[in-house]
Design a protein around this motif. Structure first.
Motif, PDB file in Angstrom:
ATOM      1  N   THR A   1       0.843  -1.194   0.000  1.00 21.42           N
ATOM      2  CA  THR A   1       0.000   0.000   0.000  1.00 21.42           C
ATOM      3  C   THR A   1       0.876   1.241   0.000  1.00 21.42           C
ATOM      4  OG1 THR A   1      -1.874   1.107   1.074  1.00 21.42           O
ATOM      5  CG2 THR A   1      -0.228   0.121   2.520  1.00 21.42           C
ATOM      6  N   ASN A   2       0.346   2.299  -0.576  1.00 23.67           N
ATOM      7  CA  ASN A   2       1.101   3.548  -0.660  1.00 23.67           C
ATOM      8  C   ASN A   2       0.098   4.690  -0.776  1.00 23.67           C
ATOM      9  OD1 ASN A   2       2.326   5.888  -2.016  1.00 23.67           O
ATOM     10  ND2 ASN A   2       4.160   4.625  -2.161  1.00 23.67           N
ATOM     11  N   THR A   3       0.172   5.628   0.157  1.00 19.37           N
ATOM     12  CA  THR A   3      -0.689   6.804   0.093  1.00 19.37           C
ATOM     13  C   THR A   3       0.052   7.998  -0.492  1.00 19.37           C
ATOM     14  OG1 THR A   3      -2.147   6.143   1.905  1.00 19.37           O
ATOM     15  CG2 THR A   3      -1.981   8.493   1.451  1.00 19.37           C
ATOM     16  N   ASP A   4       1.212   8.322   0.079  1.00 22.77           N
ATOM     17  CA  ASP A   4       1.906   9.565  -0.287  1.00 22.77           C
ATOM     18  C   ASP A   4       2.262   9.621  -1.762  1.00 22.77           C
ATOM     19  OD1 ASP A   4       1.685  10.331   2.321  1.00 22.77           O
ATOM     20  OD2 ASP A   4       3.661   9.562   2.895  1.00 22.77           O
ATOM     21  N   GLU A   5       2.925   8.585  -2.254  1.00 22.50           N
ATOM     22  CA  GLU A   5       3.412   8.623  -3.635  1.00 22.50           C
ATOM     23  C   GLU A   5       2.323   8.247  -4.642  1.00 22.50           C
ATOM     24  OE1 GLU A   5       7.333   7.210  -6.208  1.00 22.50           O
ATOM     25  OE2 GLU A   5       6.880   6.259  -4.291  1.00 22.50           O
ATOM     26  N   SER A   6       1.211   7.703  -4.144  1.00 23.40           N
ATOM     27  CA  SER A   6       0.189   7.256  -5.081  1.00 23.40           C
ATOM     28  C   SER A   6      -0.701   8.389  -5.574  1.00 23.40           C
ATOM     29  CB  SER A   6      -0.677   6.160  -4.456  1.00 23.40           C
ATOM     30  OG  SER A   6      -1.411   6.666  -3.369  1.00 23.40           O
ATOM     31  N   LEU A   7      -0.693   9.543  -4.908  1.00 18.98           N
ATOM     32  CA  LEU A   7      -1.490  10.663  -5.393  1.00 18.98           C
ATOM     33  C   LEU A   7      -1.046  11.025  -6.805  1.00 18.98           C
ATOM     34  CD1 LEU A   7      -3.760  12.590  -4.538  1.00 18.98           C
ATOM     35  CD2 LEU A   7      -1.991  14.208  -3.821  1.00 18.98           C
ATOM     36  N   ASN A   8      -2.008  11.225  -7.693  1.00 17.25           N
ATOM     37  CA  ASN A   8      -1.762  11.497  -9.121  1.00 17.25           C
ATOM     38  C   ASN A   8      -1.261  10.252  -9.865  1.00 17.25           C
ATOM     39  OD1 ASN A   8      -2.359  14.355  -8.804  1.00 17.25           O
ATOM     40  ND2 ASN A   8      -0.349  14.498  -7.813  1.00 17.25           N
TER      41      ASN A   8
END
Length: 418
Positions: free
Chosen positions: A383-390
């Protein structure tokens, strides 16, 4: 700014805008949609080259005012049937003799033995920083279609702002229709949604006081009438070796659940038929907005032990051997191990014994990212929140036994996960 008297009133009233395309009932059929300020006719001129478009198809016009007092009121839909395979077509949507374009699209190959590639994402708002980069990616020529898995514009029934899209500052329709947010969104994505078949699923931001009006009128889906009926916001279509099924996660949260049984009955019948056809279409992939599981800390349905979506769909997808579940809603990216009712069946993807669940809901909106829990469950592989935006998902069907998935950040050009 162009003064109103600079162009004739019919040109202003009937100029096609917000052009977008999708598949009809099969991949050799294309549905072309657009909007106009005035009540004008609907036809499409098309052909294999940009000049002298010799073919014409007629369509229908709908007056759309429900939850839409200020936006463009006339929507147009034309279906062009039985097109040639692997062919680039040029087309001009035309209303009362006023046209725009030419636009173009490519039809898929015929048969099953080819390798389609798809862009997959949800949760794309007019405030996204990635729309220009998404346009570049979508128009790379690689993609058979785009799947937008719910949440459009934030929200299509809301008012938009003129500053959102200053590239259209000379467009008189901005003044004529008071710049409704649904109009703004469809203008923003027009450059690629008019050229790559744009398939959709409804999300919670389409609920629109329970009417789903903007979603049902502004989009068209395979195998359904138009406007999309409230009791048929689901569909399936075969593309190459894949049977795709789009369902509505929103039946569990709207209309007092009155459409849950209807969707379930349709889903089971459709998936049974898909299993009978596995020799031709070995892959069965389903798409719906809200996930069954997630590792976020926002209190959404997927974080709860009594998740409505999970209770309504998990057994169906497991029992009918669905291969992949593509989801959005969480503004982050997550990939799950094959698991059923929280029990991990394998920590690899070789002949998985349960559906592989993926969440790609981070194409960009005013709400930015959703945080993840400090402690994740065993079923969460990545899972990844920070880098997954855009970021968006890319799905490539290699052959009857292998497919490739990656999550790609449109702005950093980095593959986050594969």
């Amino acid at each position: 700014y162009v003064p109103d008297n600079a162009i004739s009133s019919e040109d202003a009233q009937c100029h096609p805008e917000e052009v977008h395309i999708t598949f009809g009932d099969k991949v050799s059929d294309v549905v072309i949609m657009w909007s106009t300020v005035g009540n004008c006719s609907s036809s499409v001129e098309y052909g294999p080259g940009p000049w002298g478009l010799a073919h014409r198809a007629q369509g229908e016009t709908k007056l759309f005012t429900e939850t839409n007092p200020n936006g463009k009121h006339y929507l147009h839909r034309v279906e062009v049937k039985d097109l040639g395979s692997s062919t680039t077509y040029f087309y001009r949507p035309t209303s009362n003799g006023v046209s725009s374009g030419p636009f173009y699209f490519k039809t898929p190959p015929s048969g099953y033995d080819w390798s389609p590639e798809f862009l997959v994402y949800g949760d794309l708002g007019v405030e996204s920083d990635a729309i220009s980069a998404l346009e570049t990616e979508a128009l790379s020529g690689k993609y058979t279609s785009i799947f937008h898995v719910g949440d459009f514009a934030y929200n299509m029934e809301d008012e938009g702002g003129m500053q959102v899209n200053d590239t259209h500052k000379n467009d008189t329709s901005m003044d004529l229709c008071e710049n409704k947010r649904g109009d703004t969104f469809l203008r923003l994505i027009e450059d690629f949604s008019s050229r790559v078949q744009y398939l959709t699923s409804p999300g919670n931001h389409e609920i629109d006081q329970g009417s789903f009006a903007h979603y049902r009128y502004r989009f068209s889906t395979p195998g359904t009438s138009w406007p999309i009926p409230l009791n048929k916001m689901w569909y399936s279509i075969d593309i190459g070796q894949v049977h795709f099924v789009s369902y509505s996660s929103e039946v569990f949260f709207t209309s007092d659940g009155q459409y849950i049984a209807e969707q379930e009955k349709w889903l089971k019948a459709d998936l049974k038929q898909a299993n009978d056809n596995r020799a031709r279409c070995p892959w069965v992939i389903v798409l719906g907005h809200r996930p069954m599981y997630c590792s976020n800390s926002d209190g959404d349905d997927c974080t709860k032990a009594d998740s409505k979506v999970r209770a309504g769909l998990e057994d169906i997808f497991f029992n009918y051997g669905v291969d992949i579940v593509l989801q959005a809603h969480e503004h982050s990216y997550e990939r799950l191990w094959p698991q059923y009712k929280g029990v991990v069946l394998s920590k690899n993807y070789t002949n998985p014994q349960a559906p592989v669940q993926l969440i790609s809901g981070a194409a960009g909106s005013k709400y930015k990212g959703d945080n993840e829990k400090a402690r994740r469950e065993e079923w969460s592989a990545f899972t990844n929140t920070d880098e997954s935006l855009n970021s968006v998902g890319k799905l490539k069907i290699m052959n009857s036994t292998h497919l490739y998935w990656e999550q790609y950040n449109l702005l950093t050009k980095r593959v986050i996960d594969s």
